[in-house]
Design a protein around this motif. Structure first.
Motif, short mmCIF file in Angstrom:
data_model
loop_
_atom_site.label_atom_id
_atom_site.label_comp_id
_atom_site.label_asym_id
_atom_site.label_seq_id
_atom_site.Cartn_x
_atom_site.Cartn_y
_atom_site.Cartn_z
N GLU A 4 0.84 -1.21 0.00
CA GLU A 4 0.00 0.00 0.00
C GLU A 4 0.87 1.25 0.00
O GLU A 4 0.56 2.24 -0.66
N PHE A 5 1.99 1.23 0.73
CA PHE A 5 2.92 2.35 0.73
C PHE A 5 3.42 2.62 -0.68
O PHE A 5 3.45 3.77 -1.14
N LYS A 6 3.81 1.58 -1.41
CA LYS A 6 4.32 1.75 -2.77
C LYS A 6 3.26 2.32 -3.71
O LYS A 6 3.57 3.17 -4.56
N VAL A 7 2.01 1.91 -3.53
CA VAL A 7 0.91 2.45 -4.34
C VAL A 7 0.74 3.95 -4.05
O VAL A 7 0.65 4.76 -4.97
N ARG A 8 0.73 4.31 -2.76
CA ARG A 8 0.56 5.72 -2.38
C ARG A 8 1.76 6.56 -2.83
O ARG A 8 1.60 7.71 -3.23
N LEU A 9 2.94 5.99 -2.76
CA LEU A 9 4.14 6.69 -3.20
C LEU A 9 4.08 6.96 -4.70
O LEU A 9 4.38 8.07 -5.15
N ALA A 10 3.63 5.96 -5.48
CA ALA A 10 3.51 6.13 -6.93
C ALA A 10 2.45 7.16 -7.28
O ALA A 10 2.63 7.96 -8.19
N ALA A 11 1.34 7.15 -6.55
CA ALA A 11 0.23 8.06 -6.86
C ALA A 11 0.45 9.47 -6.31
O ALA A 11 0.11 10.45 -6.97
N GLY A 12 1.02 9.57 -5.12
CA GLY A 12 1.13 10.87 -4.46
C GLY A 12 2.53 11.32 -4.16
O GLY A 12 2.73 12.28 -3.42
N GLY A 13 3.53 10.64 -4.73
CA GLY A 13 4.91 11.02 -4.51
C GLY A 13 5.32 10.82 -3.06
O GLY A 13 4.67 10.12 -2.28
N ARG A 14 6.44 11.46 -2.71
CA ARG A 14 6.99 11.35 -1.36
C ARG A 14 5.94 11.71 -0.31
O ARG A 14 5.79 11.03 0.69
N ARG A 15 5.18 12.77 -0.58
CA ARG A 15 4.16 13.21 0.38
C ARG A 15 3.11 12.12 0.60
O ARG A 15 2.72 11.85 1.73
N GLY A 16 2.63 11.52 -0.47
CA GLY A 16 1.63 10.48 -0.36
C GLY A 16 2.13 9.29 0.46
O GLY A 16 1.40 8.74 1.29
N GLY A 17 3.37 8.90 0.22
CA GLY A 17 3.95 7.80 0.98
C GLY A 17 4.08 8.13 2.46
O GLY A 17 3.74 7.32 3.32
N LEU A 18 4.55 9.34 2.76
CA LEU A 18 4.70 9.75 4.16
C LEU A 18 3.34 9.87 4.86
O LEU A 18 3.21 9.52 6.03
N GLU A 19 2.34 10.34 4.13
CA GLU A 19 1.00 10.43 4.73
C GLU A 19 0.49 9.05 5.11
O GLU A 19 -0.10 8.88 6.19
N ALA A 38 11.87 -0.91 5.38
CA ALA A 38 11.51 -1.42 4.05
C ALA A 38 11.12 -0.28 3.10
O ALA A 38 11.35 -0.38 1.89
N ALA A 39 10.54 0.79 3.62
CA ALA A 39 10.10 1.92 2.80
C ALA A 39 11.27 2.83 2.39
O ALA A 39 11.20 3.51 1.35
N ALA A 40 12.34 2.84 3.17
CA ALA A 40 13.45 3.78 2.94
C ALA A 40 14.01 3.74 1.52
O ALA A 40 14.18 4.80 0.90
N PRO A 41 14.29 2.57 0.93
CA PRO A 41 14.82 2.58 -0.44
C PRO A 41 13.84 3.15 -1.46
O PRO A 41 14.25 3.76 -2.45
N PHE A 42 12.57 2.96 -1.22
CA PHE A 42 11.56 3.51 -2.13
C PHE A 42 11.47 5.02 -1.99
O PHE A 42 11.26 5.74 -2.97
N LEU A 43 11.65 5.53 -0.78
CA LEU A 43 11.69 6.98 -0.58
C LEU A 43 12.90 7.57 -1.30
O LEU A 43 12.80 8.62 -1.93
N TRP A 44 14.04 6.88 -1.21
CA TRP A 44 15.23 7.37 -1.91
C TRP A 44 14.91 7.56 -3.40
O TRP A 44 15.30 8.56 -4.00
N SER A 45 14.17 6.62 -3.96
CA SER A 45 13.90 6.66 -5.40
C SER A 45 13.07 7.87 -5.81
O SER A 45 13.09 8.24 -6.97
N VAL A 46 12.35 8.50 -4.88
CA VAL A 46 11.55 9.67 -5.24
C VAL A 46 12.15 10.97 -4.71
O VAL A 46 11.55 12.03 -4.87
N LEU A 47 13.33 10.90 -4.13
CA LEU A 47 13.95 12.13 -3.63
C LEU A 47 14.48 12.99 -4.77
O LEU A 47 14.60 14.19 -4.63
N GLY A 48 14.81 12.38 -5.91
CA GLY A 48 15.19 13.16 -7.08
C GLY A 48 16.64 13.58 -7.08
O GLY A 48 17.46 13.12 -6.30
#
Length: 175
Positions: A24-39, A154-164
């Motif tokens: 679910e985190f990965k879905v929210r990250l893809a849809a809402g970017g870093r903010r969506g994942g953190l929310e 587990a979420a940390a590497p995915f956050l890295w990928s959207v840091l830009g």
């Protein structure tokens, strides 16, 4: 409570931390970017704040912050790393859970901090260097379940990928 190392075991294996929220985190990250994942991470926890912070020399820079009580907040204050729970992550590369830092001998520098509780994991650069942290924190003591720190890890590497590109530049050694 002791610090926890990230575990990437199957969420169904006995004794493995529950990272069932990762899809679910990965879905929210893809849809809402870093903010969506953190929310999403913030919605799943009793902690008031969830954020991404960058280790920048002696400063812990706030990259993005979610405040459960004030949705208008997008960033926190930059602070000296030496005055933050994240100092443990930077120093050891290990995740950390603290229920009440005012009474926890593992974090003596936090005895007088307004922040009482913390749950955080390291965000590593592709080179394996500690770039920063993803964490939850609160002004009041918070009980954290074992799965929260595992999910942050587990979420940390995915956050890295959207840091830009800012993250790529920040990973370079400071002058």
């Amino acid at each position: 409570m002791t610090s926890h190392s990230p575990s990437r075991g199957s969420p169904d294996a006995p004794g493995s931390p529950d990272i069932s929220g990762l899809p679910e985190f990965k879905v929210r990250l893809a849809a809402g970017g870093r903010r969506g994942g953190l929310e999403l991470l913030n919605e799943r926890t009793p902690y008031r704040f969830t954020g991404v912070f960058q280790f920048s020399g002696e400063v812990l820079k706030s990259v993005e912050l979610v405040d459960k009580w004030d949705k208008a907040v997008v960033r926190g204050q930059d602070v000296p790393i030496a005055t933050a729970y994240c100092a443990h992550l930077q120093r050891t590369g290990q995740s950390l859970v603290v229920i009440n830092g005012h009474r926890d001998d593992r974090v003596p520098w936090m005895k007088n901090s307004p922040i009482a509780s913390y749950c955080g994991a390291v965000i590593e650069s592709p080179a394996g260097d500690a770039w920063g942290a993803v964490c939850h924190y609160d002004m009041d003591p918070c009980e954290s379940n074992r799965g929260e720190v595992a999910l942050l890890s587990a979420a940390a590497p995915f956050l890295w990928s959207v840091l830009g590109t800012d993250a790529d530049q920040a990973a370079a050694p400071a002058d």
